[in-house]
Design an enzyme around this catalytic site. Structure first.
Site, short mmCIF file in Angstrom:
data_model
loop_
_atom_site.label_atom_id
_atom_site.label_comp_id
_atom_site.label_asym_id
_atom_site.label_seq_id
_atom_site.Cartn_x
_atom_site.Cartn_y
_atom_site.Cartn_z
N SER A 63 -0.91 -2.28 -7.16
CA SER A 63 -0.37 -0.92 -7.24
C SER A 63 1.08 -0.83 -7.67
CB SER A 63 -0.51 -0.22 -5.89
OG SER A 63 -1.87 -0.02 -5.60
N LYS A 66 1.79 0.96 -10.77
CA LYS A 66 1.83 2.43 -10.84
C LYS A 66 3.22 2.95 -11.19
CE LYS A 66 -1.82 2.87 -7.28
NZ LYS A 66 -2.06 3.15 -5.84
N TYR A 190 -7.37 1.92 -15.64
CA TYR A 190 -6.81 1.82 -14.28
C TYR A 190 -7.04 0.43 -13.70
CZ TYR A 190 -5.93 2.78 -9.38
OH TYR A 190 -5.44 2.73 -8.10
N TYR A 242 2.46 4.70 0.79
CA TYR A 242 1.40 5.53 1.39
C TYR A 242 1.85 6.05 2.75
CZ TYR A 242 -0.57 2.44 -2.09
OH TYR A 242 -0.76 1.71 -3.23
N VAL A 260 -1.54 -4.31 -2.95
CA VAL A 260 -2.38 -5.06 -2.01
C VAL A 260 -2.47 -6.55 -2.34
CG1 VAL A 260 -3.82 -3.16 -1.17
CG2 VAL A 260 -4.50 -4.44 -3.22
#
Lengths: 307, 307, 307, 307
Positions: A63, A66, A190, A242, A260
């Site tokens: 991630s 991103k 993605y 998050y 992760v």
């Protein structure tokens, strides 16, 4: 301030805790990583990068990508991107769909999975997903000054195979007509961005523009505008971990984005970027040892965006 | 940088928009305020405060008081406070009770109402609510160097009379045995802290320690520790504007706390504190003109915690 | 069909399981009840009531009273009651507040606590809470043909003392201006209705009108209209056991209402009413042994509203 | 009781309101249906069916098929089905995903879309989706004594094309490993069952076994056991109209299942089945005129499961 000493000391103090946390196991490529890996790299504006441990070994940044996708998507589309994704912390886990139902397919921010699927969709735009991912890889190679940066095809395949939850998020948004491209096109891009492999050293160097108002301080290349850079940093601070973002801001005090794969990218404006890697995660999916390392570096350097 | 010029220019540019937004009307004391009020005050470490408009007029600071209560409660109890309140943005409005049910009476953070009720409960501790509020007022008077700082008893009474939602939040937490004092004792203190009346000038000056690592830069008095000060700023950044916190960080880039009286307190670490006041609110309860003023000041000064 | 035999057999088969489930312990008056109590009473239209076990011993009927309060409130206000309370299963536990926030203070149905507080408010109307509760007691005494029916003042006091969650629900609705009377007036009546003490025999007999279209089949007294009676039964079926209502309909097939005192009132239209009592509860607050007894009676009699 | 007269009278009284409600428009096959269509059919145990209006015209029964799929899936798997789907009303709309996240991929009941996808998955079992759907069609043809019953391939194709929300639900459950077959296999069967075309007359006749404890009263064929039949009826009552189920029970008092094609199947145990069709829907997706017709029939016949 002797940064190499600080990095070495931090590494030495935490080395005994290598292996803490729970390694992500939803795909073999992540589950099989040695849980004892631990790397730290700190890059500064003069082009120096201070490393310790496994800082030179490539890992799946997941991630963290991103952040770069957001930068590219914003440069491609400008603020119109914000019609389809919000800028608020969600208070929910990375893969939650609850908020998406309440807010009719508009993800709360670009760093939860649903939001990142939207930014990827904008990055793809009217191109093939290959072209879009090639552009992303090219940016990272240039910024990291290292052509070894690549997408791991095996990881991308595994992500797709284990991708039911992300498919659910994407089809949910499609049901509100929020995507520009077909679900499978968006997801192909993605899953490949999630499979980017970089070392801590490459990652810290590739992100250096974020610490210096959008301009690479070494090459003087303008990657994004000052205003946009600050906004990306703001989103990293409020949403980068998050439902653990508040805790990270409280305990560490740097802008950051977790993956992760066990990596964390931290941005300390006007000072440095720091990339850490240790595969064991806490409940919110942030590297446990990585977060501790950043906290120690914050204490030792006295750096914080809050004072 | 001519700060007085920046403040004056900001004020002049926005003055035509006085009255925008919707004034809080749940109590007469707020509903009857002149919607055209507009004040700006910026305090710096050398003791100078730059003002414009109605910066000298006292207004109801409402939830901005939560910042000072948190500082005092932390100094009284230390990290044990965090057993009863979280440190994450909630993603919900200021008075939402949904998260409280899901998380068994532990509010997400100390700046939503439920969380502020918990910090007030800790501030009261084993004392009467009068003694606790007196301590708060004394702190503010000392920091603002102005004994005019006071609790408006009429506003406090109105808050209590219109306080059904806050009573509901408090009894909900009581049902999980999360409060140390009886609900009505805690609320008596809570409604009085909401009724604090300060001018922009007093507010900016009273908060100056937050911009300088916990120490008042003028008097050199240590109000709180460096670490604690940075953490309070982190919470302001991630949670200070409820479900508009991400937007404020994105658009303004300062730590901030809003109040439904139309005030916003902004903290720019190592630079200044800024207090703005304009009663018209946006949907999340943040002063509309106030947020615009802070955004302009950020642009004109180039200040940001993100670059 | 030998109903006495069926009741005796059911009792005998289940007696070895006396004491199963968890007794409610939030007030001493419930916590101290002998968990081994077990009573069954079945009343028919010819005035006969078939009993077994502790069917003659009074217990705290708790939420079962909501059925009678609803009948009285509807007779007092007619369909205007439905402006302030819904008629849908909530899918949430009895004391949940989440739905109340999403639907702006309108409870989903009159059998969850928030909804029952609204019907109690309507029963009180412009009277004192004493007069309203006296009316309720008088109805139950008349229907049960037994003046021993009473409110246990000790239980009512305990309910009030432990009533933080219900206070939270009531103040929440008050914050949306959904109550006609002050919160504490409504709650005084609410806590007293929860404290009604009846035996299984009294309860089955008092409710007999519900099985016979609103008219007591023994005395021929019309308690409520046919249409209203059927609607109350419909609400018992869909909402009478909170988030266990579907299961009860599926497994038992009677209209029913549970109480945390361990009682269940079942209505089998045109056939009978059945009251069971055993203090141990399942997770949704329904008597575990009581539900089993009703299931056995359904099997042995072949009765069901679904076939 | 002259049932033909009651049906005719009901039809005549409501005919002026033909066209009320909003026709489903997410697929052309539904959007293009004449909104003025209105049919009623009531089938009794002696083999007589009383019809009015467009009762002989086939329409898309959509979610009404979920009842028959449930019956077949239960007969195939028995109670093991309940490991993967609940039996409680959800309190949410038919296509909500919120509950699915909170309860880790277990749908609340078999009549919301997610639950019906699970029962379809069980119906398919280890067979091809064609074989499973063939079995369903065969059952309906036999029960309706009419080989014209069929799946409309055009509707099935449209459902699949517009099926993003259902795909999202299915992938969500897959992410919790709740499906036995691949998502697209399950959905192929699911979309085809939704596309079943029956007339009111065929539908009422096909469902007659549900009103008579699982046995077709005309042919004496046992379709399902008494216990299972009653449980299906219980689920129709508590969950058959999504978040409008309580209202339907309250106002109509029959077991029922709605479809977005504008059909409603009602079951009155021991009396009759009734199928109505009028394309205009209320907010919960139940036929507006259809529900009114059933309410009138309930009043005129005096039938109710609640008295």
């Amino acid at each position: 301030m002797n940064l190499q000493h600080i990095i070495d000391e931090t590494f030495a103090e935490l080395e005994p805790r290598r292996g803490c946390g729970a390694v992500a196991d939803y795909i073999p490529a992540l589950a099989n990583v040695d849980p004892g890996k631990f790397g730290v790299a700190l890059a500064t504006k003069d082009g120096a990068t201070y490393c310790a441990g496994d800082a030179g070994e490539a890992f799946s940044i997941q991630s963290i990508s991103k952040v770069f996708v957001l930068a590219l998507a914003l440069d491609r589309h400008g603020p119109r991107l914000w019609d389809r994704v919000g800028r608020e912390p969600s208070g929910d886990p990375f893969n939650s769909i609850v908020q998406l139902e309440r807010e009719k397919g508009i993800p709360r921010n670009p760093f939860i999975n649903a939001g990142a699927i939207v930014t990827t969709d904008h990055l793809v735009d009217d191109r093939s997903h290959d072209v879009a991912i090639d552009e992303l890889v090219a940016l990272l190679r240039k910024m990291a000054r290292d052509d070894a940066v690549h997408v791991d095809p095996e990881v991308a395949r595994s992500e797709s195979k284990a991708g039911a939850r992300n498919r659910s998020l994407a089809y949910f948004m499609e049901s509100f007509d929020r995507l520009r491209n077909p679900v499978e096109t968006v997801l192909a891009a993605y899953f490949r961005q999630c499979a980017l492999a970089l070392s801590c050293k490459q990652l810290a160097e590739a992100a250096l523009f974020l610490a210096f108002d959008g301009t690479d301080p070494v090459t003087r290349e303008v990657v994004t505008s000052t205003a946009r850079c600050r906004r990306i940093n703001a989103l990293m601070l409020t949403c980068g971990h998050y439902d653990n973002s508040g805790e990270f801001a409280f305990e560490v005090g740097f802008c950051g984005k977790s993956g992760v794969g066990g990596g964390i990218l931290a941005v300390v404006p006007n000072k440095a970027t720091i990339a850490v890697w240790s595969p064991g995660l806490n409940e919110a999916g942030t590297s446990e040892l990585g977060a501790l390392a950043l906290r120690k570096i914050a204490e030792k350097t006295g750096w914080s965006i809050f004072g």
